[in-house]
Design a protein around this motif. Structure first.
Motif, PDB file in Angstrom:
ATOM      1  N   GLY A   7      41.359  42.294  48.449  1.00  0.00           N
ATOM      2  CA  GLY A   7      40.745  41.626  47.173  1.00  0.00           C
ATOM      3  C   GLY A   7      39.386  41.902  46.906  1.00  0.00           C
ATOM      4  N   LEU A   8      38.398  42.013  47.786  1.00  0.00           N
ATOM      5  CA  LEU A   8      37.059  42.182  47.445  1.00  0.00           C
ATOM      6  C   LEU A   8      36.912  43.585  46.715  1.00  0.00           C
ATOM      7  N   ARG A   9      37.643  44.662  47.435  1.00  0.00           N
ATOM      8  CA  ARG A   9      37.525  45.930  47.192  1.00  0.00           C
ATOM      9  C   ARG A   9      38.007  46.281  45.712  1.00  0.00           C
ATOM     10  N   GLN A  10      39.156  45.427  45.323  1.00  0.00           N
ATOM     11  CA  GLN A  10      39.813  45.634  44.000  1.00  0.00           C
ATOM     12  C   GLN A  10      38.981  44.790  43.281  1.00  0.00           C
ATOM     13  N   ALA A  11      38.464  43.768  43.187  1.00  0.00           N
ATOM     14  CA  ALA A  11      37.409  43.169  42.318  1.00  0.00           C
ATOM     15  C   ALA A  11      36.214  43.753  42.154  1.00  0.00           C
ATOM     16  N   GLU A  12      35.631  44.472  43.100  1.00  0.00           N
ATOM     17  CA  GLU A  12      34.376  45.177  43.047  1.00  0.00           C
ATOM     18  C   GLU A  12      34.700  46.410  41.969  1.00  0.00           C
ATOM     19  N   ALA A  13      35.751  46.876  42.252  1.00  0.00           N
ATOM     20  CA  ALA A  13      36.130  48.010  41.309  1.00  0.00           C
ATOM     21  C   ALA A  13      36.173  47.952  39.937  1.00  0.00           C
ATOM     22  N   VAL A  14      36.227  46.659  39.563  1.00  0.00           N
ATOM     23  CA  VAL A  14      36.234  46.299  38.096  1.00  0.00           C
ATOM     24  C   VAL A  14      35.469  45.524  37.412  1.00  0.00           C
ATOM     25  N   ARG A  15      34.311  45.489  38.291  1.00  0.00           N
ATOM     26  CA  ARG A  15      33.149  44.470  37.994  1.00  0.00           C
ATOM     27  C   ARG A  15      32.548  45.006  36.576  1.00  0.00           C
ATOM     28  N   GLU A  16      32.023  43.735  35.810  1.00  0.00           N
ATOM     29  CA  GLU A  16      31.465  43.788  34.605  1.00  0.00           C
ATOM     30  C   GLU A  16      32.242  44.982  33.516  1.00  0.00           C
ATOM     31  N   THR A  17      33.511  44.661  33.557  1.00  0.00           N
ATOM     32  CA  THR A  17      34.330  45.398  32.653  1.00  0.00           C
ATOM     33  C   THR A  17      35.035  44.887  31.481  1.00  0.00           C
ATOM     34  N   PHE A  18      34.375  43.767  31.195  1.00  0.00           N
ATOM     35  CA  PHE A  18      34.982  42.533  30.195  1.00  0.00           C
ATOM     36  C   PHE A  18      34.563  42.719  29.015  1.00  0.00           C
TER      37      PHE A  18
END
Length: 215
Positions: A35-46
Motif C-alpha cells: 500500500g505504501l509503495r503504490q501510494a508513493e508512486a502516485v503522490r501529487e498527481t491530482f
C-alpha cells in the motif's frame, strides 16, 4: 454550479487485507508495504481542488499524507460505527454470531453490533453530498498544497480520501438505488470514484486506478 467530488479509497492496509472491521478514529491500522509503495508512486498527481477532506481513520489519514494531500479530517466522513464488532474479522463474527450477521447483511436498518446501521450510514453520506457547496475562489491552492493560482476548473471540486463503506454509500445515493445495493459494489484500494452533479442529482464515474488521474 456543478459540484465534483473525487473520492479516493485508502491504500491496502493490514485490516483491509484481513477483512477486519476498522476501529474508526484513532485506530492503529497501518498501510502495508504494498500500500505504501503504490501510494508513493502516485503522490501529487491530482487536479486542483477547492476543498480537501479525509475520513478520520488511520489508513485514510496515512493515505492522504503519503499522497501529499493536506486534507481536513471530517467526523461526518467517519466509517460506519461497528460497535462490538470493531477490530474483528467478518469470519470471526460470523462464527460467533451467525444470526446477527445474517440480519446485518439482509436488513439495512439493523445494527446487531450495537453501532450504526447501514441505513443510517446512507442517510449520513447522502445528506453530506446533497448539502455540499464549494465555491473554490480564484487563487485556491493546488491539491498538493503548492501556492499557485488555480484555474476555474478547481471551482466546485472536492477531493476526499474516504473509507470504502463511505464510497459505496455515496454510489448507492448517487444512483438512487435501494440500500441493499451496497453489498453489490466493490471499491478497490487506491482507486477513484467521481461524482458530479447539482441540486441533489448526481452522475457517477467509478473504479479508475489512481495513476490514471491527470493533474
Amino acid at each position: 454550479m456543478t459540484t465534483r467530488v473525487m473520492f479516493i479509497s485508502p491504500a491496502i492496509s493490514t485490516a483491509l487485507r484481513a477483512a477486519r472491521f476498522g476501529e474508526g478514529a484513532g485506530d492503529q491500522d497501518e498501510l502495508d508495504a504494498v500500500g505504501l509503495r503504490q501510494a508513493e508512486a502516485v503522490r501529487e498527481t491530482f487536479p486542483r481542488a477547492a476543498a480537501l477532506y479525509v475520513s478520520p481513520s488511520r489508513r485514510c489519514l496515512r493515505t492522504a499524507e503519503v499522497l501529499g494531500l493536506d486534507a481536513e479530517p471530517l467526523p461526518g466522513l467517519a466509517p460506519c460505527a461497528m460497535g462490538r464488532w470493531q477490530g474483528r474479522t467478518l469470519d470471526e463474527v460470523a462464527a460467533a454470531e451467525p444470526q446477527a450477521v445474517a440480519a446485518w447483511l439482509s436488513d439495512p436498518a439493523s445494527s446487531p453490533h450495537g453501532g450504526e446501521s447501514l441505513l443510517a450510514l446512507h442517510t449520513r453520506v447522502g445528506h453530506w453530498l446533497d448539502t455540499l457547496t464549494v465555491e473554490g475562489p480564484e487563487g485556491a491552492d493546488r491539491a498538493d498544497g503548492a501556492d499557485r493560482k488555480a484555474p476555474d476548473d478547481s471551482r466546485g471540486r472536492v477531493i476526499a480520501v474516504a473509507e470504502p463503506d463511505l464510497i459505496r454509500a455515496a454510489v448507492v445515493h448517487s444512483l438512487g438505488a435501494a440500500p441493499q445495493a451496497f453489498w453489490r459494489i466493490d471499491v478497490r484500494p487506491l482507486t477513484v470514484t467521481e461524482l458530479s452533479g447539482r441540486d441533489g442529482r448526481w452522475n457517477l464515474l467509478s473504479g479508475r486506478p489512481l495513476h490514471s488521474v491527470a493533474p
